[in-house]
Design a protein around this motif. Structure first.
Motif, short mmCIF file in Angstrom:
data_model
loop_
_atom_site.label_atom_id
_atom_site.label_comp_id
_atom_site.label_asym_id
_atom_site.label_seq_id
_atom_site.Cartn_x
_atom_site.Cartn_y
_atom_site.Cartn_z
N ARG A 255 0.83 -1.20 0.00
CA ARG A 255 0.00 0.00 0.00
C ARG A 255 0.87 1.26 0.00
O ARG A 255 0.63 2.21 -0.72
N ARG B 204 12.05 31.47 -18.65
CA ARG B 204 12.87 32.15 -17.63
C ARG B 204 14.32 31.69 -17.64
O ARG B 204 15.22 32.44 -17.25
N LEU B 205 14.56 30.47 -18.07
CA LEU B 205 15.93 29.93 -18.00
C LEU B 205 16.65 29.93 -19.35
O LEU B 205 17.88 30.04 -19.40
N ALA C 197 3.24 17.00 -13.22
CA ALA C 197 3.22 18.45 -12.99
C ALA C 197 4.48 19.11 -13.53
O ALA C 197 4.45 20.23 -14.04
N LEU C 198 5.59 18.37 -13.42
CA LEU C 198 6.88 18.93 -13.85
C LEU C 198 6.91 19.20 -15.36
O LEU C 198 7.52 20.18 -15.81
N TYR D 126 6.81 27.39 -17.80
CA TYR D 126 7.25 28.31 -16.73
C TYR D 126 8.78 28.45 -16.73
O TYR D 126 9.30 29.56 -16.78
N ALA D 127 9.46 27.32 -16.71
CA ALA D 127 10.93 27.39 -16.59
C ALA D 127 11.60 27.82 -17.91
O ALA D 127 12.53 28.63 -17.90
N VAL E 139 2.40 12.08 -9.97
CA VAL E 139 1.89 13.46 -9.98
C VAL E 139 3.06 14.44 -10.10
O VAL E 139 2.98 15.44 -10.81
N PHE E 140 4.18 14.14 -9.43
CA PHE E 140 5.38 15.00 -9.49
C PHE E 140 5.83 15.17 -10.94
O PHE E 140 6.00 16.29 -11.42
N LEU F 38 2.31 6.91 -6.71
CA LEU F 38 1.30 7.91 -7.09
C LEU F 38 1.88 9.33 -6.92
O LEU F 38 1.72 10.19 -7.80
N ALA F 39 2.57 9.55 -5.80
CA ALA F 39 3.18 10.87 -5.56
C ALA F 39 4.19 11.19 -6.66
O ALA F 39 4.24 12.31 -7.19
N LEU G 263 5.24 22.54 -16.28
CA LEU G 263 5.96 23.62 -15.58
C LEU G 263 7.29 23.90 -16.28
O LEU G 263 7.72 25.04 -16.44
N LEU G 264 7.96 22.84 -16.70
CA LEU G 264 9.25 22.98 -17.38
C LEU G 264 9.09 23.71 -18.71
O LEU G 264 9.86 24.61 -19.04
N LEU H 69 1.37 4.35 -2.85
CA LEU H 69 1.22 5.78 -2.58
C LEU H 69 2.45 6.57 -3.02
O LEU H 69 2.34 7.67 -3.55
#
Lengths: 338, 44
Positions: A3, A30-31, A18-19, A26-27, A14-15, A10-11, A22-23, A7
């Motif tokens: 279990r 700026r980079l 989302a990355l 967003y990044a 999602v990481f 799953l984390a 964003l990369l 989890l």
């Protein structure tokens, strides 16, 4: 334990999910930008060329004219502009020099420039000190470099000789030394332009020539092969002509060719530029494409693994999940319970 | 509930990483001491 592993997966899913955006959104803006401390040199040659002899004021054929171009990032000047700028943009200031040398190694002309621009979008930034050959200018459009993610369209390009901005036309996609490039061309028609402040003959200045009534005219066809991911030109040519017209300096002649030649990048600089742009292209593609798509794929894989672990954990038949009927005591003779 | 917390942890970690990296940014370095050239270099 299973279990917990589910989890964690799953984390992580999602990481990475989302990355990815964003990369990219967003990044990346700026980079990925032109570093303010860049120092670049470029050598171009016209073989053969026509060049004026300022001693006799006559044009002559020469085997070679060399143009040495230096771009030097002025970090202090860019930081000063950023301090006084309300926006959050990064600014790059290039101090440039176009130094033209005749076949004998002597100076023909040298034209310094200061060019300030947004490090990511390549939009010009107007600040004190922006100039061409000591004359204050207000650039519109791009110069030297295209923006990251160059599009298949015409751009406004600043011509430093004429101090004007004119369209540079997208004329198709080509392959240059293995790289996909966009080909751009700009034609500047015959235009009256100022003489360089530094001339090769002592005593001959822009002002003294102006007093004779002689004027300088110029036309060029400018060609650039631009790598679209980085916006960096990997090759450039210019069919460049200059004339002196009218005035007492030319005697009874209407005009004299001051320079005429087909200027092309020197071979070793082409190789160097292609290598440099290829490596920079890979870095930009990592931010815009390879990593975001890779992270999305990885997120999908991790999510699938997490769901699979969760499903296994819930499968019936496991001892911990035994039903009440299975747990009920059975009769010793083996008969089914009544 | 635990799945929600795990997902939120992943999201916050991604945001924290990207915001930190972009805030740190790229070092600006210093102006090169090399001169604007008035001679033809032999090679790049």
């Amino acid at each position: 334990m299973r279990r917990k592993a589910g989890l964690v997966l799953l984390a992580l899913a999602v990481f990475f999910a989302a990355l990815a955006p964003l990369l990219r959104w967003y990044a990346y803006p700026r980079l990925v930008k032109v570093p303010p401390d860049r120092y670049e040199t470029m050598v171009l040659e016209a073989r053969p060329a026509t060049l004026i002899d300022y001693g006799t004021m006559k044009a002559k054929k020469v085997p070679k004219v060399t143009v040495v171009q230096t771009l030097k990032g002025n970090v202090e000047a860019s930081e000063e502009i950023e301090k006084g700028d309300d926006s959050d943009r990064d600014v790059v200031v290039w101090d440039a020099l176009s130094y033209v040398q005749g076949p004998d190694g002597k100076m023909v002309s040298k034209v310094p420039e200061r060019y300030a621009f947004d490090a990511h979008t390549q939009e010009p930034v107007h600040a004190r000190g922006e100039m061409v050959d000591g004359d204050p200018v207000r650039r519109e459009g791009i110069e030297f470099k295209w923006p990251f993610g160059t599009e298949k369209r015409d751009y406004a390009y600043f011509d430093a000789q004429a101090r004007v901005t004119a369209p540079i036309h997208y004329q198709g996609t080509r392959t240059f030394r293995g790289l996909e490039v966009y080909y751009f061309e700009q034609t500047i028609p015959w235009t009256k332009v100022p003489l360089p402040r530094t001339l090769p003959v002592e005593g001959l200045t822009r002002e003294s020539v102006a007093r004779t009534g002689t004027t300088r005219w110029y036309t060029t066809v400018r060609k650039f092969w631009v790598e679209p991911v980085t916006g960096a030109p990997v090759y450039g040519e210019e069919i460049h002509k200059e004339e002196l017209r009218g005035g007492t300096l030319l005697g009874d002649r209407d005009k004299v060719t001051a320079f005429s030649g087909h200027v092309k990048m020197r071979e070793d600089y082409i190789r160097h530029t292609v290598d440099m742009v290829s490596s920079q292209r890979l870095l930009v593609l990592l931010m815009t494409s390879y990593l975001p798509w890779g992270f999305l794929g990885l997120a999908g894989l991790l999510l699938a693994l997490a769901l699979w672990l969760e499903a296994r954990g819930r499968r019936p038949g496991r001892p911990a999940a035994a039903t009440g009927a299975e747990a009920r005591p059975q009769p010793a003779d083996g008969r089914p319970p009544a | 509930m635990r799945a929600l917390i795990a997902a939120a942890t992943g999201l916050v970690a991604a945001l924290a990483l990207v915001l930190t990296v972009t805030a740190v940014g790229v070092p600006s370095g210093g102006t090169s001491p090399k001169p604007l050239l008035t001679t033809v270099p032999e090679h790049p």
